[in-house]
Design a protein around this motif. Structure first.
Motif, mmCIF file in Angstrom:
data_model
loop_
_atom_site.group_PDB
_atom_site.id
_atom_site.type_symbol
_atom_site.label_atom_id
_atom_site.label_comp_id
_atom_site.label_asym_id
_atom_site.label_seq_id
_atom_site.Cartn_x
_atom_site.Cartn_y
_atom_site.Cartn_z
ATOM 1 N N ILE A 84 0.837 -1.208 0.000
ATOM 2 C CA ILE A 84 0.000 0.000 0.000
ATOM 3 C C ILE A 84 0.868 1.253 0.000
ATOM 4 C CG2 ILE A 84 -1.651 1.320 1.381
ATOM 5 C CD1 ILE A 84 -3.017 -1.260 2.025
ATOM 6 N N ALA A 85 1.966 1.196 0.747
ATOM 7 C CA ALA A 85 2.853 2.352 0.800
ATOM 8 C C ALA A 85 3.421 2.652 -0.581
ATOM 9 C CB ALA A 85 3.996 2.092 1.783
ATOM 10 N N PHE A 86 3.829 1.617 -1.291
ATOM 11 C CA PHE A 86 4.373 1.817 -2.632
ATOM 12 C C PHE A 86 3.314 2.399 -3.561
ATOM 13 C CE2 PHE A 86 5.582 0.505 -6.926
ATOM 14 C CZ PHE A 86 6.852 1.050 -6.976
ATOM 15 N N LEU A 87 2.116 1.830 -3.453
ATOM 16 C CA LEU A 87 0.999 2.337 -4.258
ATOM 17 C C LEU A 87 0.801 3.840 -4.020
ATOM 18 C CD1 LEU A 87 -1.610 1.652 -5.986
ATOM 19 C CD2 LEU A 87 -2.784 1.476 -3.787
ATOM 20 N N PHE A 88 0.701 4.229 -2.761
ATOM 21 C CA PHE A 88 0.496 5.640 -2.419
ATOM 22 C C PHE A 88 1.643 6.507 -2.920
ATOM 23 C CE2 PHE A 88 -3.026 6.893 0.452
ATOM 24 C CZ PHE A 88 -3.740 5.714 0.399
ATOM 25 N N ALA A 89 2.863 6.039 -2.664
ATOM 26 C CA ALA A 89 4.028 6.839 -3.038
ATOM 27 C C ALA A 89 4.080 7.017 -4.550
ATOM 28 C CB ALA A 89 5.306 6.169 -2.534
ATOM 29 N N TYR A 90 3.791 5.923 -5.273
ATOM 30 C CA TYR A 90 3.840 6.000 -6.730
ATOM 31 C C TYR A 90 2.764 6.940 -7.258
ATOM 32 C CZ TYR A 90 4.092 4.617 -11.613
ATOM 33 O OH TYR A 90 4.240 4.646 -12.966
ATOM 34 N N VAL A 91 1.562 6.781 -6.754
ATOM 35 C CA VAL A 91 0.460 7.616 -7.232
ATOM 36 C C VAL A 91 0.732 9.099 -6.922
ATOM 37 C CG1 VAL A 91 -1.981 8.173 -6.887
ATOM 38 C CG2 VAL A 91 -1.268 5.792 -7.146
ATOM 39 N N VAL A 92 1.181 9.356 -5.702
ATOM 40 C CA VAL A 92 1.402 10.756 -5.300
ATOM 41 C C VAL A 92 2.547 11.393 -6.092
ATOM 42 C CG1 VAL A 92 2.281 12.183 -3.406
ATOM 43 C CG2 VAL A 92 0.379 10.630 -3.011
ATOM 44 N N SER A 93 3.607 10.603 -6.351
ATOM 45 C CA SER A 93 4.781 11.243 -6.952
ATOM 46 C C SER A 93 4.835 11.120 -8.467
ATOM 47 C CB SER A 93 6.063 10.646 -6.364
ATOM 48 O OG SER A 93 6.145 9.285 -6.720
ATOM 49 N N ARG A 94 4.167 10.126 -9.053
ATOM 50 C CA ARG A 94 4.370 9.878 -10.476
ATOM 51 C C ARG A 94 3.138 10.034 -11.359
ATOM 52 N NH1 ARG A 94 9.504 10.414 -10.280
ATOM 53 N NH2 ARG A 94 10.877 8.868 -11.187
ATOM 54 N N LEU A 95 1.967 10.081 -10.755
ATOM 55 C CA LEU A 95 0.770 10.141 -11.606
ATOM 56 C C LEU A 95 0.119 11.510 -11.540
ATOM 57 C CD1 LEU A 95 -0.968 6.690 -11.064
ATOM 58 C CD2 LEU A 95 0.747 7.359 -12.745
ATOM 59 N N ASN A 96 -0.445 11.885 -12.658
ATOM 60 C CA ASN A 96 -1.161 13.142 -12.714
ATOM 61 C C ASN A 96 -2.644 12.865 -12.477
ATOM 62 O OD1 ASN A 96 -1.950 15.729 -13.179
ATOM 63 N ND2 ASN A 96 -1.891 15.546 -15.414
ATOM 64 N N VAL A 97 -3.013 12.735 -11.197
ATOM 65 C CA VAL A 97 -4.401 12.411 -10.853
ATOM 66 C C VAL A 97 -4.911 13.409 -9.827
ATOM 67 C CG1 VAL A 97 -4.281 9.941 -11.333
ATOM 68 C CG2 VAL A 97 -3.555 10.788 -9.114
ATOM 69 N N PRO A 98 -6.245 13.546 -9.735
ATOM 70 C CA PRO A 98 -6.794 14.436 -8.706
ATOM 71 C C PRO A 98 -6.691 13.804 -7.309
ATOM 72 C CG PRO A 98 -8.560 13.425 -9.980
ATOM 73 C CD PRO A 98 -7.278 13.016 -10.634
ATOM 74 N N CYS A 99 -7.031 14.575 -6.300
ATOM 75 C CA CYS A 99 -7.128 14.106 -4.908
ATOM 76 C C CYS A 99 -5.792 13.749 -4.268
ATOM 77 C CB CYS A 99 -8.045 12.878 -4.766
ATOM 78 S SG CYS A 99 -9.669 13.120 -5.423
ATOM 79 N N LYS A 100 -4.689 14.226 -4.849
ATOM 80 C CA LYS A 100 -3.403 13.897 -4.235
ATOM 81 C C LYS A 100 -3.286 14.447 -2.815
ATOM 82 C CE LYS A 100 -0.366 13.579 -8.216
ATOM 83 N NZ LYS A 100 0.909 14.056 -8.742
ATOM 84 N N GLY A 101 -3.887 15.639 -2.616
ATOM 85 C CA GLY A 101 -3.857 16.233 -1.278
ATOM 86 C C GLY A 101 -4.506 15.305 -0.267
ATOM 87 N N LEU A 102 -5.633 14.706 -0.681
ATOM 88 C CA LEU A 102 -6.334 13.771 0.197
ATOM 89 C C LEU A 102 -5.438 12.581 0.519
ATOM 90 C CD1 LEU A 102 -9.010 12.602 1.473
ATOM 91 C CD2 LEU A 102 -9.328 11.459 -0.726
ATOM 92 N N PHE A 103 -4.761 12.061 -0.505
ATOM 93 C CA PHE A 103 -3.910 10.878 -0.296
ATOM 94 C C PHE A 103 -2.785 11.206 0.684
ATOM 95 C CE2 PHE A 103 -5.048 9.555 -4.901
ATOM 96 C CZ PHE A 103 -6.305 9.186 -4.470
ATOM 97 N N ARG A 104 -2.212 12.388 0.499
ATOM 98 C CA ARG A 104 -1.125 12.781 1.413
ATOM 99 C C ARG A 104 -1.637 12.900 2.848
ATOM 100 N NH1 ARG A 104 0.270 16.848 -2.234
ATOM 101 N NH2 ARG A 104 1.810 16.118 -3.735
ATOM 102 N N PHE A 105 -2.806 13.471 2.968
ATOM 103 C CA PHE A 105 -3.414 13.660 4.282
ATOM 104 C C PHE A 105 -3.659 12.307 4.946
ATOM 105 C CE2 PHE A 105 -7.431 14.126 6.729
ATOM 106 C CZ PHE A 105 -6.959 14.964 7.721
#
Lengths: 549, 359
Positions: A84-105
């Motif tokens: 899950i950590a890898f998933l989050f880190a990859y999505v937050v740092s490498r993908l251009n998707v909405p809701c990144k702020g939520l994921f970081r939170f």
């Protein structure tokens, strides 16, 4: 720098200390303090039990299964945390998707919360009186045990792995991926041959951080483990139920071995394998885009986990204002009133937390400065002392303090001092690594420049190092405070009626099934933690300092 | 000129590595001395000993006859300009420059006045409230100079201060720095691995290698009269011609290079029959097409590179490749095919082969 010096060189460096009495006094003091408050308790715990006590560990079936269960839970929970950590880190740092702020939170929330709150919410959601199981589905299930603990630990500890993995991914230059792409690799091959190998040390490091947290976790198993025998909880039972110090010490020592092993692997093996060099350059290149179905697939998964985490915290908030969870869903302020009545305990949490983090960050700053910037011959020893508490499970340190400081010259049992001291030394590695990172950012010759212009060692420390360390110092301080306020394992053996802190109360409330009050108490603690975090972020930002957690 | 700074038999070891091996060096007042050498040769170590950041195991360091050993850096008055400038990131330009004065508790008015002087001298006026990260590389570097010079010391240490500037700026600053040093009559010790910087600025160059000073001399000595293959090779581009001594009469030396004899003056002591190496700089040879006649050597052009102000030729001659620069390229392009080379005999230099093996 520590390391690389021979004994002869070390002795020569030590001799030179004669000319710097202040430094010499500081070093001797630090060694005595850290030695007395971390090494001595460890020695106590290990040395008090007899050989026959240790033999029990492999003779009694309950202990054998505790050992097995602890290792089993560590493996499964670490795997899911890391994924899950890898998933989050990859999505937050490498993908251009909405809701990144939520994921970081979402990935920050569990770090600033008491370690057992996920367990508590899980009970509120899926327990016998659970809002989902009983309220929505009308089920009557037993959630206590391995499966529940696995879910809870995954949610609780994935953020620790996430921050490590994210740190590594952010430093991988997308240029490397473009280079492979340019040479004819497909996007999947780029990921497999370039990106993933570069991530691996970070993933390993993140996994080990998660592993040591899962292994030493006390709060969650206490609340949701049920009959499951685990080393930390069994050690606690021995003391609270049977007053059997020796057996508790044996169990804690059994916990120390794998914890130390993980710590050593992380420090000396993973640390050396990192390919990522810190250039200080910001990477502004847009990363290679994965196919749309991959992107949105990963996004959905991340969103799913995030919603679950939000559900967890939401139920907690609801629980804090619900009359009788599972029976009477009407809203009330009674729980909050209960917390207000126990204001002294909240105040204890804050008071001890402040004192401990202040002490820890001051001591750690001096330590980090000496290790990084002075050649004193014992740099490696000092470095070891500073990071050692990070390898000691909280429960072990707690038992150690009980055993080491209940007799002259230090009879501290039942005092506030023992709580503060235990939290202080438990937090030294946190502050130490923040300050070390900060010091490494300061160019080698900046301090030389001050000396060169006529500033003495002390003046250059005051004028140059201190102002530059403000950020890391505050980061360490705030993080330690959050850790102290939400800590349960270290203090569970040390409290007396007048030194009870919030987390201990919550555990008691959960054990007696007072979910509402427990939730209210927890919400209060998290609110305090978040307020402290946000206020210090805002205040520091005004001074141009970024708080790194 | 009297000796302002002196190193006497200075030795420094790091474990088994000898960083400085019995180095002695005298630096006259008001001179610009460059320590030149490859990385790891000990040049920075020597400079840091003078500034007091490290202590020698053996030997003495003197400034104006005063022994400096054991004196902490902050009591030495040896302002140093650092390679990466080492500006205090949390202080403004004003605070950076005035820091030394502040430590001496200089009155505010004096501080203001002297900072203003420095800002003026280094063309930084108006930037005093900025922080280092808000300045360009060149501006940061000038702040570093101002900070070092504001105390008015007659000594300035420089540790590769130009290496972080871009090529063009580097050349400009070189000239300015030399003028400044002469105007303020400062004794400057400059550490670099860049031969152009060393040659263009110095009164004296000390070429260092493996913790020793290999050669001490004026830029002209170092360039045209290197004492070893190492110095010849490190400073500039060079051709080595393996020769045998034919005869030596007074200063006049005749050597045989393959079929050709070369006669020129030298101070080097050589005996007939002794093998030796003649050192020729690329610009000390002239290249002409073969049919133009003239020239001691014959060769064939293998390759060339046009650099604007000159053409560099690689010419196969006997069994080696010689590098020859034509400093006045023709309009129509490079020469090709077989050529004749004439050597500028007075500029030839010779090295004894005995005890001076190539490496």
């Amino acid at each position: 720098m520590a390391g690389g010096t021979t004994l002869r060189e070390s002795i020569k460096e030590m001799k030179r200390l004669k000319n710097e009495p202040l430094l010499l006094v500081a070093i001797v003091l630090i060694i005595l303090l850290v030695g007395y408050f971390t090494i001595w308790p460890v020695i106590k715990v290990i040395s008090v039990p007899q050989a026959s006590d240790y033999a029990q560990l492999f003779a009694k079936r309950r202990w054998i299964s505790a050992l097995k269960n602890s290792l089993f839970m560590t493996v499964v929970s670490t795997l899911s945390c890391t994924a899950i950590a890898f998933l989050f880190a990859y999505v937050v740092s490498r993908l251009n998707v909405p809701c990144k702020g939520l994921f970081r939170f979402v990935a920050l929330l569990p770090i600033v919360s008491p370690p057992f709150i996920v367990a508590l919410s899980y009970i509120l959601l899926f327990g016998i009186q659970g809002i989902i199981t009983k309220g929505l589905l009308g089920l009557h299930v037993d959630i206590y045990g391995k499966f529940g603990l696995w879910i809870v630990q995954t949610v609780t500890f994935f953020p620790y792995a996430y921050s490590v993995i994210l740190g590594v991914i952010q430093k991988i230059s997308p240029n490397l991926e473009y280079a492979a792409y340019n040479m004819g690799a497909t996007r999947w091959q780029v990921f497999r041959d370039v990106f993933w190998p570069l991530c691996r040390p970070g993933v390993a490091g993140g996994a080990l951080i998660a592993a040591v947290n899962v292994l030493c976790d006390f709060g969650n198993p206490m609340m949701i483990g049920g009959d499951l025998a685990l080393l930390p909880t069994e050690a606690y039972m021995q003391i609270s139920g049977w007053y059997d110090m020796n057996t508790a010490a044996v169990l804690a020592s059994a916990l120390l071995v794998p914890a130390l092993a993980i710590f050593v692997i992380n420090r000396f093996w993973v640390g050396k394998r990192s390919y990522v060099t810190i250039t200080g350059k910001e990477i502004s290149l847009t990363p290679l885009k994965p196919p749309a179905w991959v992107k949105w697939g990963l996004f959905s998964l991340t969103m799913l986990v995030s919603l679950f985490v939000l559900l967890v915290y939401g139920s907690l908030a609801l629980g804090a204002f619900t009359k009788a969870w599972g029976y009477d869903w009407s809203l009330t302020l009674n729980n909050m009133r209960y917390v207000l009545n126990k204001g002294g305990q909240i105040w204890n949490s804050i008071r001890f937390g402040l004192l401990a983090s202040l002490g820890a960050s001051l001591l750690a700053m001096v330590l980090a400065y000496i290790v990084q910037k002075k050649q004193v011959g014992v740099n490696r020893l000092l470095d070891f002392l500073a990071i050692l508490p990070g390898a000691i499970p909280g429960i072990f340190l707690g038992i150690g303090f009980v055993m080491a400081f209940n007799e002259p010259p230090m009879e501290l049992t039942g005092t506030a001092a023992i709580m503060v001291l235990a939290l202080l030394f438990w937090n030294i590695p946190t502050c130490y690594s923040a300050c070390t990172a900060g010091l490494q950012q300061i160019g080698a010759s900046v301090e030389d420049a001050a000396l060169n212009l006529g500033a003495s060692s002390f003046v250059s420390f005051r004028d140059v190092i201190l102002p530059l360390l403000k950020g890391p110092f505050m980061s360490g301080f705030v993080l330690s405070f959050l850790r102290s306020v939400t800590c349960l394992s270290v203090v569970i053996f040390l409290y007396a009626p007048n030194t009870i802190v919030g987390t201990i109360s919550i555990m008691g409330l959960v054990e007696t099934g007072q979910w509402g009050s427990a939730a209210a108490f927890t919400v209060t603690l998290i609110s305090i933690a978040f307020t402290v975090l946000k206020v210090s972020q805002v205040v520091l930002r005004r001074q141009g300092i970024r708080l790194e957690l | 000129m009297e000796n302002f700074i002196e190193f006497r038999n200075v030795t420094k070891r790091f474990d088994d590595f000898v960083a400085l091996d019995n180095v002695s060096l005298s630096i006259p007042r008001g001179s610009f001395v460059t320590l030149l050498g490859p990385s790891g040769c000990g040049k920075t170590t020597l400079l840091r000993q003078l500034a007091g950041f490290a202590e020698p195991e053996e030997g003495d360091i003197l400034i104006e006859g005063r022994r400096m050993n054991g004196l902490p850096p902050y009591k030495r008055n040896t302002p140093l300009v650092f390679q990466e400038y080492a500006l205090f990131p949390h202080m403004t330009v004003y605070e950076n420059i005035s820091y030394g004065l502040k430590l001496q508790k200089a009155p505010k008015e004096e501080m203001d006045r002297r900072v203003a002087e420095m800002l003026e001298m280094f063309n930084l006026t108006g930037l005093e409230k900025r922080f280092p990260k808000q300045l360009s590389g060149g501006q940061q570097q000038r702040v570093a100079f101002a900070r070092a010079l504001i105390m008015g010391q007659k000594i300035l240490l420089l540790d590769e201060p130009l290496s972080n500037l871009d090529a063009k700026l580097r050349v400009e600053v070189r000239t300015e720095l030399r003028q400044l040093q002469q105007r303020l009559q400062i004794t400057a010790i400059y550490v670099t691995h860049d031969q152009d910087e060393a040659l263009s600025m110095s009164d004296i160059i000390a070429v260092m290698r493996k913790g020793r000073i290999e050669q001490l001399g004026t830029p002209w000595d170092i360039y045209f009269r290197p004492v070893s293959r190492f110095v010849a090779d490190f400073v500039g581009t060079v051709n080595f011609l393996p020769c045998v001594v034919e005869k030596k009469e007074g200063k006049s030396l005749t050597v045989r290079y393959h079929q050709q004899t070369l006669t020129f003056d030298t101070e080097v002591d050589l005996r007939p029959g002794e093998p030796c190496t003649v050192v020729v700089r690329p610009e000390c040879m002239t290249v002409r097409p073969e049919h133009a006649g003239e020239g001691q050597l014959v060769g064939e052009i293998q390759n060339y590179s046009f650099l604007g102000r000159y053409i560099r030729y690689w010419i196969r001659c006997n069994d080696q490749t010689l590098i020859v620069d034509d400093s006045n390229p023709g309009l129509t392009g490079a020469i090709s095919g077989r050529v004749r080379l004439s050597l500028d005999l007075p500029k030839l230099h010779v090295l004894k082969d005995v005890g001076n093996a190539p490496d």
